[in-house]
Design an enzyme around this catalytic site. Sequence first.
Site, PDB file in Angstrom:
ATOM      1  N   GLU A 218     -49.128  26.489  76.671  1.00  0.00           N
ATOM      2  CA  GLU A 218     -49.109  27.552  75.666  1.00  0.00           C
ATOM      3  C   GLU A 218     -50.414  27.610  74.860  1.00  0.00           C
ATOM      4  O   GLU A 218     -50.427  27.376  73.647  1.00  0.00           O
ATOM      5  CB  GLU A 218     -47.891  27.397  74.747  1.00  0.00           C
ATOM      6  CG  GLU A 218     -46.585  27.508  75.520  1.00  0.00           C
ATOM      7  CD  GLU A 218     -45.333  27.459  74.651  1.00  0.00           C
ATOM      8  OE1 GLU A 218     -45.449  27.184  73.439  1.00  0.00           O
ATOM      9  OE2 GLU A 218     -44.240  27.694  75.187  1.00  0.00           O
TER      10      GLU A 218
ATOM     11  N   GLU B 232     -41.661  27.414  81.862  1.00  0.00           N
ATOM     12  CA  GLU B 232     -40.561  27.240  80.912  1.00  0.00           C
ATOM     13  C   GLU B 232     -39.768  28.525  80.837  1.00  0.00           C
ATOM     14  O   GLU B 232     -40.336  29.618  80.789  1.00  0.00           O
ATOM     15  CB  GLU B 232     -41.075  26.900  79.506  1.00  0.00           C
ATOM     16  CG  GLU B 232     -41.775  25.571  79.376  1.00  0.00           C
ATOM     17  CD  GLU B 232     -42.234  25.287  77.941  1.00  0.00           C
ATOM     18  OE1 GLU B 232     -41.730  25.981  77.006  1.00  0.00           O
ATOM     19  OE2 GLU B 232     -43.081  24.407  77.752  1.00  0.00           O
TER      20      GLU B 232
END
Length: 583
Positions: A194, A313
């Site tokens: 991220e 994810e």
Amino acid sequence: MKGTHHTPGRRSRGPGRVLGLLLTLVAAIGLTSTTALAAPRPEDASSARPARLAAPRDTVAAMQPSWNLGNTLDAIPDETSWGNPPATKALFDTIKAQGFRSVRIPVTWSGHQSSTAPYAIDATWMNRVKQVVDWALADGLYVVINVHHDSWQWIAAMPTDHDDVLARFKATWTQIAAAFRDSSQALLFESNNEPQFDNTTDAQGNQYNNELNTAFHTVVRRSGGANATRLLMLPSLHTNAGQDFLDVLVSEMKSLNDPRLVATVHFYGWYPFSVNIAGGTQFDATAQKDMTDSFDRIRTTLTSQGIPVYLGEYGLLSYPDHNHPARVEPGEALKYFEQFGYEARTAGVTTALWDAFNFLNRSTLQWRDPALISQIKSSWTTRSGTASSDRVFLAKSGAVTARTLTLSPNGQAFLGLWQGGTKLVQGRDYTVSGNRLTLTASALTRLAGDRAYGINATVEARFSRGLPWKIHVTTYDRPVLSNATGDANGVTVPTQFRGDLLATMEATYADGSNAGPTDWTPYQEFNEAFSPDYPGNALLLTSKFVNSLRDGAQATLTFHFWSGATVTYRVTKSGSSVTGIVG
């Protein structure tokens, strides 16, 4: 995922054109071959250089489905700091036995690394990471490791500390690459979790992310051994699947001129639904479109162009959570995961379930919610029929009447209703008109029995494939709240739920403005501003909510329940005291 830690009894916290030379290279190595559904076993963990490398797209397809060892080696500062026990070989045995073909092992390095040059990683920590990776490889699982929460701990400072951050990032990957230089090709590296950068525009953030991805690629490839051909995963900024982010990622992959690259993004759904805010109580048309649009972009920009995608994810940001009341209604969550599996399959994407602690109990190695994991597993191979709700509410204070639900067969044929092993009789117990399923008053009267508050009976709508859809026949009456007082720590409102379940809370002032910490919507965030305490017969207004109230201004709260019932409550803060009254 960022900030997903929890402590016992508490809960935690989470997404794109020109392909040019890349596609030429992709075609040359067979990257655009048909995605495999059956997974070949990865190379033996002891083999450093297989004689023949599988095409990247085939390897990534063979990794489906995948699972995250979340809140473990990524926990801060140590492996057990966020409530999970240490990872064991038995854990990976279980994951393999449950049908997963790969695992993502997030790793946070910062707490085990010097913060100044030469940025040395502690040997004990590196050895522990290698031990855990080797256990998974020995089970025949593909493995992904990365640089995880470092992304926001120190990498995010790159705009103001560029040279030091870049040097540390290179040093980190130099050491990881050296430690795993001779590991099996079943091990993949992911650049950065991220990616995010402080006080930057998306355009600036994309530039920093590209710089890090390029540095990662250079360091790993130059380290030699199996790393010369190891599959490397490159994230978009924030691992976001927005079109602009995907386009930048494709351009970056093209510039690296390396066919053995994999794109990675994350998906946690339409934000209001994912955390239950702004009235996002249902997996409605807006939430569904957000999902289909995301996978359409991934398919058009990446997989249809031969670029393999590992969705590192996925899940819902605040569900399931076994330490707090469920923010997301279970049936709505089942619909989300059912469609997610279908969209991912049709887009040719490998998906990794984010599991911080909430799916698999790491102590017992048992699934916490068997029905939920069964739906997730089923979605890997087929669709399941659903309905507009998983509950039929019957008011105890009124006569039982027929109730109608809308079926969503999702391409399957509706076979009928069952209660346990008994098939209900069409025409007598229920009728079907198109996709409208109506349970008759006589059947509901029988199913409700003595009409005690709560679930009286459960029937199943069965379809030609996939899992049945459970319908819970539930008796309720309109909940009753009582007057209460509190302070800056919050207010506990005595509540008789009488078989009903809380969906959301709306809060406004007399002038029409929104009350509460989330001032852009009247519908406040579940478990953040308010929370039901079913065992304690109470509704909780949190300290975060009461401290956001205007002093002396009465706020009108409307509690919305899943039966359709609403209850109005009024709250006034005066200095350090808070008063709540009914009506």
